[in-house]
Enzyme design. Structure first.
Site, PDB file in Angstrom:
ATOM      1  N   SER A  22       0.830  -1.207   0.000  1.00 20.41           N
ATOM      2  CA  SER A  22       0.000   0.000   0.000  1.00 20.41           C
ATOM      3  C   SER A  22       0.858   1.249   0.000  1.00 20.41           C
ATOM      4  O   SER A  22       2.005   1.244   0.474  1.00 20.41           O
ATOM      5  CB  SER A  22      -0.899   0.008   1.250  1.00 20.41           C
ATOM      6  OG  SER A  22      -1.575   1.232   1.405  1.00 20.41           O
ATOM      7  N   TYR A  55      -1.819  -0.209  10.011  1.00 17.53           N
ATOM      8  CA  TYR A  55      -1.814  -0.623   8.600  1.00 17.53           C
ATOM      9  C   TYR A  55      -0.477  -0.280   7.938  1.00 17.53           C
ATOM     10  O   TYR A  55       0.071  -1.074   7.175  1.00 17.53           O
ATOM     11  CB  TYR A  55      -2.968   0.072   7.874  1.00 17.53           C
ATOM     12  CG  TYR A  55      -3.285  -0.468   6.504  1.00 17.53           C
ATOM     13  CD1 TYR A  55      -3.794  -1.757   6.343  1.00 17.53           C
ATOM     14  CD2 TYR A  55      -3.107   0.310   5.361  1.00 17.53           C
ATOM     15  CE1 TYR A  55      -4.104  -2.249   5.078  1.00 17.53           C
ATOM     16  CE2 TYR A  55      -3.411  -0.168   4.102  1.00 17.53           C
ATOM     17  CZ  TYR A  55      -3.912  -1.451   3.968  1.00 17.53           C
ATOM     18  OH  TYR A  55      -4.209  -1.934   2.715  1.00 17.53           O
TER      19      TYR A  55
END
Length: 242
Positions: free
Chosen positions: A140, A153
């Protein structure tokens, strides 16, 4: 039979990747954790385009389930080789660190980082014996740049990025490549709550990406022609960050 395993393949980017790999003549193992209806839909779409595969239900962050279900499949299908592994499964639970609960940290880290370890270790054994493999990790923008509210995350995806670079050095001599794809804002369930109009100003190409655009990059890394590329992280974010 040459196979490809896609974790978290029931929706969004995972679904697009499954369809792409099926178009590349792979028998696709579509992993999902809970949403059987969406997983069946992925399989229907895949078969509708002339592909084939099957569903594998297990939680990538649960070592016992990975061993039982995926390990069991590998044992029963000794004549089939998982040539391509796409570690796509991931969850996010956004909150500022000062308010983050232990379970919010643990769940996000466990799915992306521990899941990468459990699944890859199991699949890698046969790749090493066959002296061929393609491992593609879906990371990501958050793992590269870091985003506020996503400390968990960012840590999980950043960990997978580092693991990608390390593993690539371990297995390169066996004709196994390990690369990562780092999407930015892609139109999926994960981003449906975001204000695209407001965020467009941050994106040079002035739009959110499509899951198929990520899948196209995965298809390249999965191909035999990408054999001299390993340990790389390809950003797919419309020019936001590199």
């Amino acid at each position: 039979m040459k196979c490809a395993l896609v974790t978290g393949g029931s929706r969004g980017i995972g679904r697009a990747i499954c369809i792409k790999l099926a178009a590349m003549d792979y028998y696709v193992l579509v992993n999902y954790k809970a949403n059987e209806e969406e997983a069946e839909k992925t399989m229907s779409l895949l078969r509708g385009k002339g592909g084939n595969g099957e569903l594998l239900k297990f939680d990538v962050g649960n070592k016992a389930q990975v061993t039982q279900v995926l390990g069991g499949w590998i044992e029963k299908n000794a004549e089939s080789n998982i040539e391509v592994l796409v570690n796509n499964a991931g969850v996010k639970d956004d909150v500022l660190l000062m308010w983050m609960k232990d379970e919010q940290w643990d769940t996000v880290i466990n799915t992306s980082l521990n899941g990468f370890f459990y699944v890859t270790k199991l699949v890698l054994q046969n790749m090493l014996m066959q002296k061929y493999g393609r491992i593609i990790n879906i990371v990501s923008l958050s793992g590269l740049k870091g985003l506020p509210g996503q400390t968990n995350y960012s840590a999980a995806k950043g960990g997978v990025i580092a693991a990608t670079k390390a593993l690539a050095q371990e297995v390169g001599r066996r004709n196994i490549t390990v690369n990562a794809v780092a999407p930015g804002f892609i139109k999926t369930d994960m981003t449906e709550g975001l204000d695209e109009k407001q965020l467009r100003s941050l994106i040079p190409v002035s739009r959110f990406g499509e899951p198929e655009e990520v899948a196209h990059a995965v298809g390249f890394f999965a191909s035999a022609e990408s054999a001299y590329i390993t340990g790389e992280v390809l950003s797919i974010n419309g020019g936001m960050y590199s």
